[in-house]
Scaffold this active site. Structure first.
Site, mmCIF file in Angstrom:
data_model
loop_
_atom_site.group_PDB
_atom_site.id
_atom_site.type_symbol
_atom_site.label_atom_id
_atom_site.label_comp_id
_atom_site.label_asym_id
_atom_site.label_seq_id
_atom_site.Cartn_x
_atom_site.Cartn_y
_atom_site.Cartn_z
ATOM 1 N N LYS A 56 0.837 -1.207 0.000
ATOM 2 C CA LYS A 56 0.000 0.000 0.000
ATOM 3 C C LYS A 56 0.873 1.260 0.000
ATOM 4 O O LYS A 56 0.603 2.227 -0.708
ATOM 5 C CB LYS A 56 -0.924 -0.034 1.234
ATOM 6 C CG LYS A 56 -1.733 1.218 1.469
ATOM 7 C CD LYS A 56 -2.763 1.491 0.386
ATOM 8 C CE LYS A 56 -3.492 2.803 0.657
ATOM 9 N NZ LYS A 56 -4.412 3.183 -0.393
ATOM 10 N N LYS A 60 0.223 12.294 4.768
ATOM 11 C CA LYS A 60 0.530 11.276 5.795
ATOM 12 C C LYS A 60 1.130 10.021 5.155
ATOM 13 O O LYS A 60 2.119 9.472 5.631
ATOM 14 C CB LYS A 60 -0.779 10.953 6.537
ATOM 15 C CG LYS A 60 -0.696 9.899 7.614
ATOM 16 C CD LYS A 60 -1.093 8.496 7.207
ATOM 17 C CE LYS A 60 -2.518 8.274 6.771
ATOM 18 N NZ LYS A 60 -2.858 6.870 6.531
HETATM 19 P P1 NDP Z 1 -11.143 9.306 8.518
HETATM 20 O O1 NDP Z 1 -10.280 10.319 9.221
HETATM 21 O O2 NDP Z 1 -12.309 9.767 7.736
HETATM 22 O O3 NDP Z 1 -11.664 8.221 9.565
HETATM 23 C C1 NDP Z 1 -10.899 7.749 10.628
HETATM 24 C C2 NDP Z 1 -11.842 7.094 11.615
HETATM 25 O O4 NDP Z 1 -11.086 6.561 12.718
HETATM 26 C C3 NDP Z 1 -12.859 8.047 12.236
HETATM 27 O O5 NDP Z 1 -14.089 7.382 12.359
HETATM 28 C C4 NDP Z 1 -12.268 8.324 13.629
HETATM 29 O O6 NDP Z 1 -13.259 8.692 14.569
HETATM 30 C C5 NDP Z 1 -11.711 6.960 13.940
HETATM 31 N N1 NDP Z 1 -10.685 6.993 14.984
HETATM 32 C C6 NDP Z 1 -9.573 7.773 15.036
HETATM 33 N N2 NDP Z 1 -8.859 7.480 16.141
HETATM 34 C C7 NDP Z 1 -9.546 6.518 16.799
HETATM 35 C C8 NDP Z 1 -9.332 5.822 18.012
HETATM 36 N N3 NDP Z 1 -8.248 6.057 18.760
HETATM 37 N N4 NDP Z 1 -10.247 4.909 18.394
HETATM 38 C C9 NDP Z 1 -11.344 4.651 17.647
HETATM 39 N N5 NDP Z 1 -11.607 5.273 16.485
HETATM 40 C C10 NDP Z 1 -10.711 6.200 16.068
HETATM 41 O O7 NDP Z 1 -10.128 8.472 7.597
HETATM 42 P P2 NDP Z 1 -10.495 7.605 6.293
HETATM 43 O O8 NDP Z 1 -11.680 6.761 6.612
HETATM 44 O O9 NDP Z 1 -10.475 8.456 5.089
HETATM 45 O O10 NDP Z 1 -9.182 6.699 6.205
HETATM 46 C C11 NDP Z 1 -8.987 5.571 7.052
HETATM 47 C C12 NDP Z 1 -7.753 4.825 6.559
HETATM 48 O O11 NDP Z 1 -7.975 4.368 5.231
HETATM 49 C C13 NDP Z 1 -6.484 5.696 6.525
HETATM 50 O O12 NDP Z 1 -5.385 4.920 6.904
HETATM 51 C C14 NDP Z 1 -6.409 6.118 5.074
HETATM 52 O O13 NDP Z 1 -5.082 6.424 4.681
HETATM 53 C C15 NDP Z 1 -6.939 4.889 4.378
HETATM 54 N N6 NDP Z 1 -7.522 5.115 3.053
HETATM 55 C C16 NDP Z 1 -8.331 6.196 2.830
HETATM 56 C C17 NDP Z 1 -8.867 6.404 1.576
HETATM 57 C C18 NDP Z 1 -9.771 7.579 1.288
HETATM 58 O O14 NDP Z 1 -10.110 7.795 0.103
HETATM 59 N N7 NDP Z 1 -10.203 8.336 2.283
HETATM 60 C C19 NDP Z 1 -8.570 5.491 0.450
HETATM 61 C C20 NDP Z 1 -7.773 4.348 0.824
HETATM 62 C C21 NDP Z 1 -7.258 4.195 2.079
HETATM 63 P P3 NDP Z 1 -13.607 10.264 14.817
HETATM 64 O O15 NDP Z 1 -13.880 10.853 13.457
HETATM 65 O O16 NDP Z 1 -14.808 10.188 15.672
HETATM 66 O O17 NDP Z 1 -12.396 10.829 15.455
#
Ligand code: NDP
Length: 299
Positions: free
Chosen positions: A171, A240
């Site tokens: 990745k 990141k």
């Molecule tokens: P987001 O920031 O939208 O979501 C992250 C989620 O994790 C939120 O629901 C957040 O909750 C939760 N979270 C953060 N810290 C904690 C914790 N300590 N305990 C529990 N929950 C937690 O990120 P994405 O969904 O966009 O991305 C997620 C992953 O997927 C990343 O690694 C990203 O690089 C990867 N990715 C993303 C893509 C994209 O198009 N967005 C494509 C492919 C991979 P809260 O919001 O309530 O803090």
């Protein structure tokens, strides 16, 4: 099955919905935002207050967290998964993080009898909603066979790329290349535009020439050629990922010459206020700082 799902963001929420649609019972928790939890609760998800409570009573826990620090916290921090997970359960981690962190956490989970599947994804929020993600799986072959049907509720290109840690490695390689391809478009199309070329014609001709990259299909129309930067995949998330690639290289005692430069450009674009835009905004930023009109907001 009872499935724990931690990380209900832009990717995790639509992925969790697909898992629930396949007939599984979700165990979820709130981090900061209540909205995704409320939404899933309406369709029958059970809500817990921390990872430890959430994991108890599940067959498998899926994590889709921002990066290494959050993964470490959820797996091994306070009220963590490792405090209640036990023999027969599995952790499927779909976060884009470094292999180093996952490999640090894996022995503790294995001692408990927990199967670890390293399964980051590509395909963006559209792929997450459609259940058509590419999933890069690092796992024992038998473990992947067991959990493949669950992965198939979220993705349709499932690659077994090696042992735990290799999913993360694949990745990060993809992200480093994607980041550099978009910046290459910014610099090269910026130059072309400055020299008087029509960017649409550039797209057509370069698409049939040796400079072509798939990023031209993904991020010219609807983004750079239209001056429109709704994510998509956020610029700060790409920053990141490039940082993770550079750190991984440095961890191996290797330079990441182009990656480090790319990271500085993403950082500069973020500092200039474009961090919440689609990552293609960094290409427009690069062209504009070179005095080109390519990729301007007003198109
Ligand atoms: P987001 O920031 O939208 O979501 C992250 C989620 O994790 C939120 O629901 C957040 O909750 C939760 N979270 C953060 N810290 C904690 C914790 N300590 N305990 C529990 N929950 C937690 O990120 P994405 O969904 O966009 O991305 C997620 C992953 O997927 C990343 O690694 C990203 O690089 C990867 N990715 C993303 C893509 C994209 O198009 N967005 C494509 C492919 C991979 P809260 O919001 O309530 O803090």
């Amino acid at each position: 099955m009872n499935i724990g799902f931690i990380g209900l963001g832009a990717m995790g929420l639509p992925m969790a919905k697909n898992v629930a649609r396949a007939g599984h019972k979700l165990h979820i928790m709130q981090n900061r935002r209540a909205e995704p939890v409320e939404e899933l609760k309406k369709s029958g998800a059970l809500v817990f207050s921390n990872p430890a409570e959430l994991a108890d009573g599940t067959d498998v826990v899926i994590t889709v967290l921002p990066a290494d620090e959050e993964l470490r916290q959820v797996v091994a921090g306070e009220d963590c998964l490792a405090s209640t997970m036990r023999k027969g359960q599995a952790l499927i981690d779909m976060t884009t993080a470094t292999s180093t962190t996952l490999l640090e956490l894996t022995p503790k989970l294995r001692e408990l009898g927990v199967t670890v599947i390293d399964a980051p994804v590509s395909g963006g929020t559209t792929g997450a909603a459609a259940g058509t993600l590419t999933i890069m799986v690092g796992a024992e072959a038998a473990d992947l066979s067991e959990w493949r049907p669950l992965l198939e509720t979220m993705g349709n290109n499932i690659y077994h790329v090696g042992a735990v840690g290799q999913g993360k490695a694949f990745k990060i390689v993809n992200q480093l290349m994607a980041a550099m391809h978009i910046l290459t478009i910014g610099e090269a199309f910026g130059l072309g535009t400055r020299l008087g070329a029509d960017p649409k014609m550039l797209k057509e001709v370069i698409s049939a020439s040796s400079g072509y990259s798939k990023m031209m299909d993904l991020r010219l129309d609807g983004f750079l050629l239209d001056g429109s930067y709704e994510p998509g995949f956020g610029l700060d998330l790409m920053k990141k990922d490039v940082r993770l690639a550079v750190e991984s290289a440095h961890g191996e005692g290797m330079p990441a010459t182009l990656g480090a430069q790319a990271h500085e450009i993403f950082q500069a674009a973020s500092t200039a206020g474009y961090g919440g835009n689609d990552f293609s905004s960094a290409a427009a930023f690069l062209a504009q700082t070179a005095g080109s009109a390519f990729g301007k907001r007003d198109g």
